[in-house]
Write a protein that holds these residues in place. Structure first.
Motif, short mmCIF file in Angstrom:
data_model
loop_
_atom_site.label_atom_id
_atom_site.label_comp_id
_atom_site.label_asym_id
_atom_site.label_seq_id
_atom_site.Cartn_x
_atom_site.Cartn_y
_atom_site.Cartn_z
N GLY A 224 0.80 -1.22 0.00
CA GLY A 224 0.00 0.00 0.00
C GLY A 224 0.83 1.27 0.00
N THR A 225 0.18 2.34 -0.37
CA THR A 225 0.84 3.65 -0.41
C THR A 225 1.14 4.13 1.01
N VAL A 226 2.34 4.67 1.18
CA VAL A 226 2.79 5.07 2.52
C VAL A 226 2.33 6.48 2.84
N ASP A 227 1.74 6.65 4.02
CA ASP A 227 1.51 7.97 4.59
C ASP A 227 2.77 8.30 5.39
N ARG A 228 3.60 9.18 4.84
CA ARG A 228 4.91 9.42 5.44
C ARG A 228 4.83 10.12 6.80
N SER A 229 3.68 10.63 7.16
CA SER A 229 3.54 11.19 8.50
C SER A 229 3.43 10.08 9.55
N ARG A 230 3.10 8.87 9.08
CA ARG A 230 2.89 7.75 10.01
C ARG A 230 3.93 6.66 9.92
N VAL A 231 4.67 6.57 8.82
CA VAL A 231 5.57 5.43 8.59
C VAL A 231 6.97 5.94 8.25
N ARG A 232 7.98 5.33 8.89
CA ARG A 232 9.37 5.60 8.57
C ARG A 232 10.10 4.27 8.39
N ILE A 233 11.14 4.28 7.56
CA ILE A 233 12.07 3.15 7.47
C ILE A 233 13.36 3.61 8.14
N VAL A 234 13.82 2.85 9.14
CA VAL A 234 14.87 3.33 10.03
C VAL A 234 16.04 2.36 10.07
N ASP A 235 17.25 2.89 10.05
CA ASP A 235 18.47 2.10 10.23
C ASP A 235 18.51 1.61 11.68
N THR A 236 18.61 0.31 11.87
CA THR A 236 18.50 -0.25 13.22
C THR A 236 19.71 0.09 14.09
N GLU A 237 20.84 0.44 13.48
CA GLU A 237 22.02 0.76 14.27
C GLU A 237 22.10 2.25 14.59
N THR A 238 21.90 3.10 13.58
CA THR A 238 22.02 4.54 13.80
C THR A 238 20.72 5.17 14.27
N ARG A 239 19.59 4.46 14.06
CA ARG A 239 18.25 4.97 14.38
C ARG A 239 17.93 6.25 13.61
N ALA A 240 18.49 6.34 12.43
CA ALA A 240 18.18 7.45 11.52
C ALA A 240 17.33 6.91 10.37
N ALA A 241 16.45 7.76 9.85
CA ALA A 241 15.64 7.36 8.71
C ALA A 241 16.53 7.11 7.50
N VAL A 242 16.21 6.06 6.72
CA VAL A 242 17.00 5.76 5.53
C VAL A 242 16.25 6.26 4.31
N PRO A 243 16.95 6.53 3.22
CA PRO A 243 16.28 7.01 2.01
C PRO A 243 15.45 5.91 1.35
N ASP A 244 14.55 6.31 0.49
CA ASP A 244 13.76 5.34 -0.28
C ASP A 244 14.70 4.42 -1.03
N GLY A 245 14.31 3.14 -1.11
CA GLY A 245 15.13 2.16 -1.81
C GLY A 245 16.10 1.44 -0.91
N LYS A 246 16.18 1.82 0.38
CA LYS A 246 17.05 1.16 1.34
C LYS A 246 16.19 0.38 2.34
N VAL A 247 16.63 -0.83 2.65
CA VAL A 247 15.90 -1.67 3.60
C VAL A 247 16.25 -1.24 5.03
N GLY A 248 15.24 -1.17 5.88
CA GLY A 248 15.43 -0.87 7.29
C GLY A 248 14.25 -1.37 8.08
N GLU A 249 14.21 -1.01 9.36
CA GLU A 249 13.10 -1.42 10.20
C GLU A 249 11.91 -0.48 9.99
N VAL A 250 10.72 -1.05 9.94
CA VAL A 250 9.50 -0.25 9.78
C VAL A 250 9.08 0.30 11.14
N TRP A 251 8.99 1.63 11.23
CA TRP A 251 8.48 2.30 12.43
C TRP A 251 7.17 2.98 12.08
N VAL A 252 6.19 2.90 12.98
CA VAL A 252 4.87 3.48 12.70
C VAL A 252 4.39 4.30 13.90
N ARG A 253 3.53 5.28 13.62
CA ARG A 253 2.91 6.06 14.68
C ARG A 253 1.52 6.48 14.24
#
Length: 582
Positions: free
Chosen positions: A375-404
């Motif tokens: 589904g289409t991402v609502d970027r106000s609610r979903v981030r893809i995050v680097d599990t080590e740095t805890r920084a958001a990763v750019p589109d096209g990079k795999v990371g942990e899904v965080w939601v709010r």
């Protein structure tokens, strides 16, 4: 007043009772072979029965905020019990009936103790048995009421509690893999927010009809199959999971007979229909009225969608009927979903680069993997995050899904330390995120879920997803197609891969097991470039799953290491053989 103006889910039920009165809200089919409706409830009856149950709960000493254990056989009485808890301002705690299996009894026992339930509900056939079982478990009596047998005068004695959007409505216990069950705290605000999210994907209303068989004690069955249809003012026809597993064809056939346009089911259900419905029977179906089928709860497989469309397209099934979605109990249910009337988005990517965390579409060569968008991402609610740095990763990079958002739960019941680790996390200066533990990527605005963080197989610096390998194993031979499997990596010898696969042993001799094991080994080494794996065959039902059907890979790893799997046959690598013999 429309349901969307409600501030609690009790408001929703009362509004629907006022609006729709004696129109049917729920129906139940005990035996799909005859398709007869054996029980039904109107919107007015739901409201009346919920008031009676709430009156009974308060009369028997329970107070607002108390937890109420709900253990019911399949049927409509669970819905009455659930709504009765909400009307009383109490917290519903759904759980399986504690009978039949020691694992079920153990799970319910842990839930009762964790939630500190004060009172229980069941139906006429289960209440007395549940009361005796609870007395044995707890050493003290716990009142247990049988819904729809209670004195109707109890409704008049009820004083409705003061409910707010932040009143706790539900403890949705997650299955976990090896840990004890954890109760996700869901408020009325969470429920209503998720109802709106689901409705944004699939617009429905009082005209909508659904037919489902998912267990109502789980989030997808309760929220997506029962509460959402009630929120819409539609009609939901239910049956038991056992009925579906016995008669997948009848599920499809009844969709037309019952004039159904909505369903909810995980990916395996569509595979089961393709595998078990004969070509002759398929030609007798009419699926042209089927408008939306939510596909979630487990990884959505592109191959499953393609095969289902190929088989049932000639009898009216439309590919845009599939609505792939992603969700979890900690977000009430839905996080993202494809829009209704839009074909699923499927992207073919380079599997080797995906293993290294890069999402790169490709049309060429071997080593490709098809991924289905959720589904289409609502970027106000979903981030893809680097599990080590805890920084958001750019589109096209795999990371942990965080939601709010307002659908995200309040945390786990009584788990302050864990809540501090995974709830209300911050990324990029923005707070309120929940760490899902799922891996995913955003590409062209679409969310693709690639696996579970804790279950990723890290082999030679590459991240491989166990469900991909498990699917490849099932495709090796028809005798493996229907069995569950778990692919594991061991800490020692480092990088060792073990395949635990179910198979029916009847008619198989030692040479058959050995030949199948070698086919599995060759396939996985060739397709995934992994070291030679060990293969363990076990009987049907021996691969452990959660109560919602997800493979418990961490538990299977523990059982393998402890040598308690009871294998039918093992083909172990030399290194693993030496280790086990030492």
């Amino acid at each position: 007043m429309e349901a969307r103006l409600a501030s609690t889910f009790v408001d929703v039920v009362q509004q629907q009772a006022d609006t729709h009165g004696d129109r049917e809200a729920f129906a139940y089919i005990r035996d799909m072979s005859d398709g007869q409706i054996n029980d039904s409830l109107s919107f007015r009856e739901l409201d009346t029965q919920a008031r009676i149950v709430a009156g009974w709960l308060t009369k028997h000493g329970a107070a607002s905020g108390d937890r109420v254990l709900l253990c019911f056989p399949p049927g409509l009485d669970f819905i009455v019990g659930f709504l009765g808890c909400l009307y009383a301002g109490m917290v519903a705690v759904p759980a399986p009936m504690p009978e039949g299996f020691s694992s079920s009894e153990d799970r319910v026992s842990k839930i009762v103790r964790d939630a500190q339930t004060a009172i229980a509900l069941s139906d006429a056939s289960g209440a007395a048995k549940l009361e005796r079982w609870l007395a044995d478990q707890l050493g003290t009596a716990l009142p247990c009421g049988a819904v729809r047998t209670m004195d109707s005068a109890l409704a008049a004695s009820l004083t409705m509690p003061d409910l707010t959007p932040d009143t706790l409505a539900l403890l949705q216990y997650t299955s976990g893999s090896t840990s004890d069950p954890k109760g996700v705290m869901i408020t009325h605000r969470n429920l209503l927010s998720n109802m709106k999210l689901i409705s944004e994907c699939a617009d429905g209303g009082p005209h909508s009809r659904s037919f489902g068989w998912l267990p109502v004690i789980h989030d997808m069955g309760l929220i997506g199959q029962v509460l959402w249809m009630l929120y819409l003012g539609g009609c939901s026809v239910l049956t038991s999971p056992t009925e579906f597993l016995r008669r997948p064809y009848r599920w499809l056939e009844l969709l037309n007979e019952l004039n159904v346009d909505f369903t909810v089911a995980p990916n395996f259900a569509y595979d089961l229909c393709v595998r078990t419905v004969s070509e002759e029977k398929a030609r007798g179906l009419d699926l042209s009225g089927w408008r939306v089928t939510f596909n979630g709860a487990e990884p959505v497989q592109a191959q499953s969608l393609a095969k289902f469309e190929e088989k049932f397209g000639p009898v009216g099934f439309k590919p845009e009927t599939f609505l792939p979605c992603y969700g979890l109990a900690e977000a009430t249910l839905l996080v993202t979903g494809t829009r209704a009337d839009r074909r699923p988005v499927i992207t073919t990517v380079d599997a080797e680069l995906l293993a290294r965390g890069e999402f790169v579409p490709t049309d060429l060569g071997a080593g490709r993997r098809e991924l289905v968008g959720s589904g289409t991402v609502d970027r106000s609610r979903v981030r893809i995050v680097d599990t080590e740095t805890r920084a958001a990763v750019p589109d096209g990079k795999v990371g942990e899904v965080w939601v709010r958002g307002e659908s995200v739960a309040q945390g786990y019941w009584g788990q302050a330390d864990l809540n501090a680790e995974v709830f209300n996390q911050s990324v990029g200066g923005e707070a309120g995120f929940f760490r899902t533990g799922d891996l995913g990527v955003i590409y062209e605005g679409e969310l693709y879920v690639t696996g579970r963080l804790k279950e990723v197989l890290i082999i030679r610096g590459r991240n491989l997803y166990p469900h991909d390998l498990e699917r490849a194993v099932r495709a090796v031979d028809p005798r493996l197609a229907t069995g569950a499997g778990a692919v594991l990596t061991l800490d020692a010898p480092e990088g060792s891969v073990v395949v635990v696969q179910e198979i029916k042993p009847r008619g198989l001799v030692e040479d058959d097991f050995r030949a199948l094991a070698r086919q599995i080994q060759r396939t996985l080494v060739r397709e995934f470039s992994i070291p030679l794996p060990s293969v363990v065959f076990v009987g049907p039902g021996r691969v452990r799953k959660t109560t919602s059907g997800k493979i418990q890979r961490s538990l299977m790893k523990q059982l393998f290491v402890a040598s308690t799997l009871k294998p039918l046959h093992e083909e172990l690598t030399d290194a693993l053989t030496h280790l086990k013999n030492d």
